[in-house]
Enzyme design. Structure first.
Site, PDB file in Angstrom:
ATOM      1  N   TYR A   1      -1.871  -2.762   7.958  1.00 47.33           N
ATOM      2  CA  TYR A   1      -2.245  -2.551   9.366  1.00 47.33           C
ATOM      3  C   TYR A   1      -0.999  -2.536  10.247  1.00 47.33           C
ATOM      4  CZ  TYR A   1      -4.230  -3.342  13.999  1.00 47.33           C
ATOM      5  OH  TYR A   1      -4.535  -3.229  15.335  1.00 47.33           O
TER       6      TYR A   1
ATOM      7  N   SER B   1      -0.404  -1.828  18.523  1.00 46.74           N
ATOM      8  CA  SER B   1      -0.750  -3.254  18.480  1.00 46.74           C
ATOM      9  C   SER B   1       0.539  -4.047  18.604  1.00 46.74           C
ATOM     10  CB  SER B   1      -1.399  -3.568  17.122  1.00 46.74           C
ATOM     11  OG  SER B   1      -1.468  -4.960  16.903  1.00 46.74           O
TER      12      SER B   1
HETATM   13  N1  NAP Z   1      -8.950  -6.165  19.515  1.00 51.07           N
HETATM   14  C1  NAP Z   1      -7.732  -6.523  19.166  1.00 51.07           C
HETATM   15  O1  NAP Z   1      -7.428  -7.742  19.055  1.00 51.07           O
HETATM   16  C2  NAP Z   1      -6.672  -5.462  18.971  1.00 51.07           C
HETATM   17  C3  NAP Z   1      -5.334  -5.886  18.938  1.00 51.07           C
HETATM   18  C4  NAP Z   1      -4.340  -4.923  18.759  1.00 51.07           C
HETATM   19  C5  NAP Z   1      -4.683  -3.592  18.625  1.00 51.07           C
HETATM   20  N2  NAP Z   1      -5.985  -3.206  18.655  1.00 51.07           N
HETATM   21  C6  NAP Z   1      -6.277  -1.788  18.474  1.00 51.07           C
HETATM   22  O2  NAP Z   1      -7.098  -1.339  19.535  1.00 51.07           O
HETATM   23  C7  NAP Z   1      -7.832  -0.189  19.122  1.00 51.07           C
HETATM   24  C8  NAP Z   1      -9.273  -0.349  19.559  1.00 51.07           C
HETATM   25  O3  NAP Z   1      -9.845  -1.427  18.841  1.00 51.07           O
HETATM   26  P1  NAP Z   1     -10.851  -2.463  19.509  1.00 51.07           P
HETATM   27  O4  NAP Z   1     -10.146  -3.727  19.667  1.00 51.07           O
HETATM   28  O5  NAP Z   1     -11.527  -1.853  20.683  1.00 51.07           O
HETATM   29  O6  NAP Z   1     -11.880  -2.673  18.282  1.00 51.07           O
HETATM   30  P2  NAP Z   1     -13.395  -2.236  18.100  1.00 51.07           P
HETATM   31  O7  NAP Z   1     -14.243  -2.857  19.139  1.00 51.07           O
HETATM   32  O8  NAP Z   1     -13.688  -2.524  16.657  1.00 51.07           O
HETATM   33  O9  NAP Z   1     -13.380  -0.675  18.351  1.00 51.07           O
HETATM   34  C9  NAP Z   1     -12.818   0.217  17.424  1.00 51.07           C
HETATM   35  C10 NAP Z   1     -13.274   1.624  17.741  1.00 51.07           C
HETATM   36  O10 NAP Z   1     -12.747   2.495  16.727  1.00 51.07           O
HETATM   37  C11 NAP Z   1     -13.841   3.222  16.153  1.00 51.07           C
HETATM   38  N3  NAP Z   1     -13.600   3.506  14.740  1.00 51.07           N
HETATM   39  C12 NAP Z   1     -13.340   2.605  13.763  1.00 51.07           C
HETATM   40  N4  NAP Z   1     -13.263   3.239  12.578  1.00 51.07           N
HETATM   41  C13 NAP Z   1     -13.480   4.559  12.825  1.00 51.07           C
HETATM   42  C14 NAP Z   1     -13.551   5.705  12.010  1.00 51.07           C
HETATM   43  N5  NAP Z   1     -13.395   5.638  10.667  1.00 51.07           N
HETATM   44  N6  NAP Z   1     -13.796   6.903  12.591  1.00 51.07           N
HETATM   45  C15 NAP Z   1     -13.966   6.991  13.934  1.00 51.07           C
HETATM   46  N7  NAP Z   1     -13.922   5.942  14.761  1.00 51.07           N
HETATM   47  C16 NAP Z   1     -13.693   4.729  14.198  1.00 51.07           C
HETATM   48  C17 NAP Z   1     -15.054   2.294  16.333  1.00 51.07           C
HETATM   49  O11 NAP Z   1     -16.261   3.031  16.362  1.00 51.07           O
HETATM   50  P3  NAP Z   1     -17.299   3.175  15.151  1.00 51.07           P
HETATM   51  O12 NAP Z   1     -17.361   1.863  14.449  1.00 51.07           O
HETATM   52  O13 NAP Z   1     -18.537   3.578  15.859  1.00 51.07           O
HETATM   53  O14 NAP Z   1     -16.755   4.279  14.313  1.00 51.07           O
HETATM   54  C18 NAP Z   1     -14.783   1.742  17.720  1.00 51.07           C
HETATM   55  O15 NAP Z   1     -15.218   2.664  18.697  1.00 51.07           O
HETATM   56  C19 NAP Z   1      -7.641  -0.091  17.612  1.00 51.07           C
HETATM   57  O16 NAP Z   1      -6.705   0.930  17.313  1.00 51.07           O
HETATM   58  C20 NAP Z   1      -7.080  -1.446  17.231  1.00 51.07           C
HETATM   59  O17 NAP Z   1      -6.261  -1.383  16.077  1.00 51.07           O
HETATM   60  C21 NAP Z   1      -6.982  -4.121  18.822  1.00 51.07           C
END
Ligand code: NAP
Length: 261
Positions: free
Chosen positions: A156, A143
């Site tokens: 985080y 991130s």
């Molecule tokens: N969106 C942003 O603004 C942003 C910014 C910087 C970094 N990121 C990073 O990008 C990555 C993807 O996030 P995203 O933005 O796509 O968010 P998201 O839509 O909430 O997706 C997160 C994914 O992680 C899975 N997950 C969460 N907890 C889990 C667990 N305990 N076991 C297995 N799977 C789990 C969720 O699936 P389930 O709920 O089905 O388990 C979902 O598939 C993350 O590492 C996040 O920190 C996101």
């Protein structure tokens, strides 16, 4: 690794957001997608879409914050006869708030998912990758929060700093040994992340699409890049986060993030 063609790809956090966008982008008749997250139904929907594009796709529902979930997932995948050439460690969640207001159990889950089990899964997948003739790759999702300490997002941001530094160290260890390692740092991206981080009412600034972030990360892995930040503004922010003197930087971030909680 020049292409994802013919690869077996293990993708965590594939049920939505950036992970699902990566699955859609990777889906073609030559690849096998091994999709994991907790929500089986959402994983199946992503797998069905990938199959419509000719990919082989299997789902492995696991809670990757559970103790030893890295071993359980790796065992499940290998038991079915799969050996991933590409690992995408994308699953993750944030928790915005004053440090003492977020339950300790939530922090434990976060660290287990983003640090302990991410490391364990990578370690377990690596021996096969070292033997993969056409090259192999690991894409870890950090991130922009990884590039400096972030008040009210402390655990985080620190967990993502681990992902960033862990990935860059592995890039150096394995770049001459056929395994590309890249760290992708997204900035604010339109996914389910904000509502899970309790930050849905917060202006995080301009948001990128999950599709764009997925494209940037996957391209960077094929290019053998050590690290990539998605988006010009986010790149500038991450650079400032690494270079700025800590005291004034922390004062600015403290004010900005306190306003969000
Ligand atoms: N969106 C942003 O603004 C942003 C910014 C910087 C970094 N990121 C990073 O990008 C990555 C993807 O996030 P995203 O933005 O796509 O968010 P998201 O839509 O909430 O997706 C997160 C994914 O992680 C899975 N997950 C969460 N907890 C889990 C667990 N305990 N076991 C297995 N799977 C789990 C969720 O699936 P389930 O709920 O089905 O388990 C979902 O598939 C993350 O590492 C996040 O920190 C996101």
């Amino acid at each position: 690794m020049k292409t994802f063609k013919d690869k077996t790809i293990l993708l965590t956090g594939a049920s939505g957001g950036i992970g699902a966008a990566m699955a859609r982008r990777l889906a073609d008749p030559t690849v096998t997608l091994l999709l994991t997250a907790r929500s089986e139904e959402r994983l199946r929907a992503v797998a069905d879409e990938a199959k419509q594009h000719g990919a082989a796709a299997r789902v492995f529902p696991h809670d990757l914050s559970a103790p030893r979930a890295d071993a359980a997932l790796h065992d499940a995948v290998t038991r079915e006869g799969f050996a991933p050439d590409v690992l995408v460690n994308n699953a993750g969640f944030g928790a915005l708030g004053r440090f003492e207001n977020v339950p300790a159990a939530k922090y434990a889950e976060m660290l287990s998912l983003s640090v302990t089990n991410l490391t364990g899964l990578t370690r377990r997948c690596l021996p096969h990758m070292l033997g993969a003739e056409a090259g192999a790759g690991i894409l870890n999702v950090a991130s922009t929060a990884a590039h400096q300490p972030v008040p009210y997002f402390a655990v985080y941001a620190a967990s993502k700093s681990y992902v960033l530094h862990f990935s860059q160290a592995l890039w150096a260890e394995y770049r001459e040994r056929g395994v590309a390692v890249t760290c992708l740092s997204p900035g604010p991206t339109r996914t389910g992340f904000q509502s899970r981080a309790d930050s849905q009412n917060v202006a995080f600034g301009p948001m990128e699409s999950a599709e764009k972030v997925a494209r940037v990360g996957l391209r960077a892995l094929l290019a053998g890049r050590r690290a990539v930040v998605s988006g010009a503004g986010n790149k500038a922010g991450a650079l400032a986060g690494r270079l700025a003197p800590r005291r004034p930087l922390l004062a600015i971030l403290e004010r900005a993030f306190e306003a969000m909680i």
